[in-house]
Design a protein around this motif. Sequence first.
Motif, PDB file in Angstrom:
ATOM      1  N   PHE A  61      -7.961  -4.210 -27.346  1.00 28.99           N
ATOM      2  CA  PHE A  61      -7.295  -5.147 -28.247  1.00 28.99           C
ATOM      3  C   PHE A  61      -8.323  -6.085 -28.885  1.00 28.99           C
ATOM      4  N   GLY A  62      -8.029  -6.554 -30.099  1.00 29.99           N
ATOM      5  CA  GLY A  62      -8.931  -7.518 -30.697  1.00 29.99           C
ATOM      6  C   GLY A  62      -8.502  -7.955 -32.079  1.00 29.99           C
ATOM      7  N   GLY A  63      -9.147  -9.017 -32.542  1.00 29.65           N
ATOM      8  CA  GLY A  63      -8.887  -9.521 -33.880  1.00 29.65           C
ATOM      9  C   GLY A  63      -9.760  -8.834 -34.906  1.00 29.65           C
ATOM     10  N   ALA A  64      -9.660  -9.300 -36.133  1.00 27.72           N
ATOM     11  CA  ALA A  64     -10.316  -8.640 -37.261  1.00 27.72           C
ATOM     12  C   ALA A  64     -11.842  -8.666 -37.169  1.00 27.72           C
ATOM     13  N   PHE A  65     -12.409  -9.666 -36.486  1.00 29.95           N
ATOM     14  CA  PHE A  65     -13.869  -9.790 -36.417  1.00 29.95           C
ATOM     15  C   PHE A  65     -14.365  -9.728 -34.973  1.00 29.95           C
ATOM     16  N   SER A  66     -13.603  -9.052 -34.120  1.00 31.85           N
ATOM     17  CA  SER A  66     -13.871  -9.033 -32.689  1.00 31.85           C
ATOM     18  C   SER A  66     -15.174  -8.318 -32.328  1.00 31.85           C
ATOM     19  N   ASN A  67     -16.056  -9.011 -31.609  1.00 32.71           N
ATOM     20  CA  ASN A  67     -17.252  -8.369 -31.065  1.00 32.71           C
ATOM     21  C   ASN A  67     -16.878  -7.277 -30.073  1.00 32.71           C
ATOM     22  N   HIS A  68     -15.810  -7.507 -29.336  1.00 29.85           N
ATOM     23  CA  HIS A  68     -15.377  -6.537 -28.337  1.00 29.85           C
ATOM     24  C   HIS A  68     -14.912  -5.234 -28.993  1.00 29.85           C
ATOM     25  N   ILE A  69     -14.197  -5.342 -30.099  1.00 28.75           N
ATOM     26  CA  ILE A  69     -13.771  -4.148 -30.836  1.00 28.75           C
ATOM     27  C   ILE A  69     -14.998  -3.355 -31.301  1.00 28.75           C
ATOM     28  N   ALA A  70     -15.968  -4.062 -31.882  1.00 26.84           N
ATOM     29  CA  ALA A  70     -17.181  -3.409 -32.369  1.00 26.84           C
ATOM     30  C   ALA A  70     -17.944  -2.736 -31.235  1.00 26.84           C
ATOM     31  N   ALA A  71     -18.076  -3.431 -30.099  1.00 29.44           N
ATOM     32  CA  ALA A  71     -18.827  -2.885 -28.969  1.00 29.44           C
ATOM     33  C   ALA A  71     -18.113  -1.689 -28.343  1.00 29.44           C
ATOM     34  N   THR A  72     -16.790  -1.771 -28.207  1.00 28.48           N
ATOM     35  CA  THR A  72     -16.036  -0.670 -27.608  1.00 28.48           C
ATOM     36  C   THR A  72     -16.123   0.580 -28.474  1.00 28.48           C
ATOM     37  N   ALA A  73     -16.056   0.410 -29.784  1.00 25.63           N
ATOM     38  CA  ALA A  73     -16.190   1.547 -30.688  1.00 25.63           C
ATOM     39  C   ALA A  73     -17.569   2.187 -30.550  1.00 25.63           C
ATOM     40  N   ALA A  74     -18.609   1.356 -30.428  1.00 24.78           N
ATOM     41  CA  ALA A  74     -19.969   1.872 -30.278  1.00 24.78           C
ATOM     42  C   ALA A  74     -20.127   2.636 -28.967  1.00 24.78           C
ATOM     43  N   VAL A  75     -19.516   2.126 -27.898  1.00 26.46           N
ATOM     44  CA  VAL A  75     -19.548   2.830 -26.609  1.00 26.46           C
ATOM     45  C   VAL A  75     -18.840   4.177 -26.724  1.00 26.46           C
ATOM     46  N   GLY A  76     -17.696   4.176 -27.405  1.00 20.72           N
ATOM     47  CA  GLY A  76     -16.959   5.423 -27.584  1.00 20.72           C
ATOM     48  C   GLY A  76     -17.798   6.472 -28.284  1.00 20.72           C
ATOM     49  N   LYS A  77     -18.488   6.071 -29.335  1.00 23.28           N
ATOM     50  CA  LYS A  77     -19.322   7.025 -30.064  1.00 23.28           C
ATOM     51  C   LYS A  77     -20.468   7.522 -29.199  1.00 23.28           C
ATOM     52  N   GLU A  78     -21.096   6.616 -28.449  1.00 25.12           N
ATOM     53  CA  GLU A  78     -22.253   6.989 -27.645  1.00 25.12           C
ATOM     54  C   GLU A  78     -21.896   7.981 -26.541  1.00 25.12           C
ATOM     55  N   PHE A  79     -20.692   7.840 -25.974  1.00 27.92           N
ATOM     56  CA  PHE A  79     -20.312   8.702 -24.854  1.00 27.92           C
ATOM     57  C   PHE A  79     -19.276   9.757 -25.223  1.00 27.92           C
ATOM     58  N   GLY A  80     -19.026   9.913 -26.510  1.00 30.39           N
ATOM     59  CA  GLY A  80     -18.098  10.950 -26.956  1.00 30.39           C
ATOM     60  C   GLY A  80     -16.662  10.692 -26.550  1.00 30.39           C
ATOM     61  N   LEU A  81     -16.252   9.433 -26.531  1.00 32.24           N
ATOM     62  CA  LEU A  81     -14.892   9.061 -26.141  1.00 32.24           C
ATOM     63  C   LEU A  81     -14.091   8.671 -27.378  1.00 32.24           C
ATOM     64  N   LYS A  82     -12.868   9.147 -27.475  1.00 27.41           N
ATOM     65  CA  LYS A  82     -11.985   8.676 -28.526  1.00 27.41           C
ATOM     66  C   LYS A  82     -11.655   7.209 -28.247  1.00 27.41           C
ATOM     67  N   SER A  83     -11.476   6.422 -29.294  1.00 20.35           N
ATOM     68  CA  SER A  83     -11.165   5.007 -29.088  1.00 20.35           C
ATOM     69  C   SER A  83     -10.082   4.559 -30.058  1.00 20.35           C
ATOM     70  N   LEU A  84      -9.261   3.655 -29.575  1.00 18.78           N
ATOM     71  CA  LEU A  84      -8.170   3.090 -30.368  1.00 18.78           C
ATOM     72  C   LEU A  84      -8.197   1.579 -30.218  1.00 18.78           C
ATOM     73  N   GLY A  85      -8.134   0.877 -31.337  1.00 22.28           N
ATOM     74  CA  GLY A  85      -8.090  -0.575 -31.311  1.00 22.28           C
ATOM     75  C   GLY A  85      -6.746  -1.096 -31.780  1.00 22.28           C
ATOM     76  N   LEU A  86      -6.098  -1.907 -30.960  1.00 26.39           N
ATOM     77  CA  LEU A  86      -4.871  -2.612 -31.359  1.00 26.39           C
ATOM     78  C   LEU A  86      -5.319  -3.907 -32.029  1.00 26.39           C
TER      79      LEU A  86
END
Length: 301
Positions: A61-86
């Motif tokens: 979960f996160g807001g429009a400028f969330s560092n956590h959203i950005a970091a989670t997406a980057a982790v997903g790409k690095e480890f080949g995981l699908k990711s969804l942000g609410l």
Amino acid sequence: MKIPNFSIPLTEIALQKNIQLFVKREDLIDPKISGNKYWKLFYNINSYLKQNLENPFIITFGGAFSNHIAATAAVGKEFGLKSLGLIRGEELEGKWQDNPTLNLARKNGMEFRFVTRAAYRDKAALTQILQEEFPGALLIPEGGTNELAVEGIQFMLTEETKSFDYLCTAVGTGGTVAGISKFAEKNQKIVGLRVVKDDSLYNSVLQFSGRDNFKLLDADENGYGKISDQNVRFINNFKGKYGIQLDPIYTGKMMQKIFELIDENYFPAGSRILAFHTGGLQGIFGANEMLQKQNRESINL
């Protein structure tokens, strides 16, 4: 995710007082998953990957400028995981391409669901819906704060950090300050600089930490995500003088408040203070877009 095989540098901030101030540059740990977000995701991701699921999937979960959203997406790409942000705010649907943080997250493979602010506040209901829809997914709370995240923060503390009297960090959801509090030395005092008005934070941090060695002080009275001209000037002056980039939501407000506390003699003479740079620099791009639209001074990059 691995523990880096290099030391995170400690940079001294020269002062004209009988106090030593250093910054621990956690923002340098990884170019895409920087700062405290790396360590908050560390155990969450590693524990999840050990399950060897056929279709691993991260949701957060996160807001429009969330560092956590950005970091989670980057982790997903690095480890080949699908990711969804609410994402908080249904008005962003169809406009996310104009948002630097969300655009970056999408480039790293994250899909989005935009929800109303009212629905977003009820995380329990959203979580139940998502668990039923994606039974094998890893659901990470807003800001990444949970018990595993707090455990991961211990890696921000090293032999070098043991010599400091005060450990300071910006506080959003409380996971970082809870981890620092939990794993700090007995003689160390923890100061959390709050950038969000949330009366429940103290009890939340205490529950995660189990220790009462911390204080939470307000770093900003303008409200979360609000950027004052004074804060922009401080960030630009700080970078010009010390060569360290700060962000306007967390580290800029934290460091500005630390300087104010030093001027107010909050820290006794002879104190050694360590401030953790928790990253979040990707947020500068969105902040500058807003500042430029308002014909205000921008943050120097």
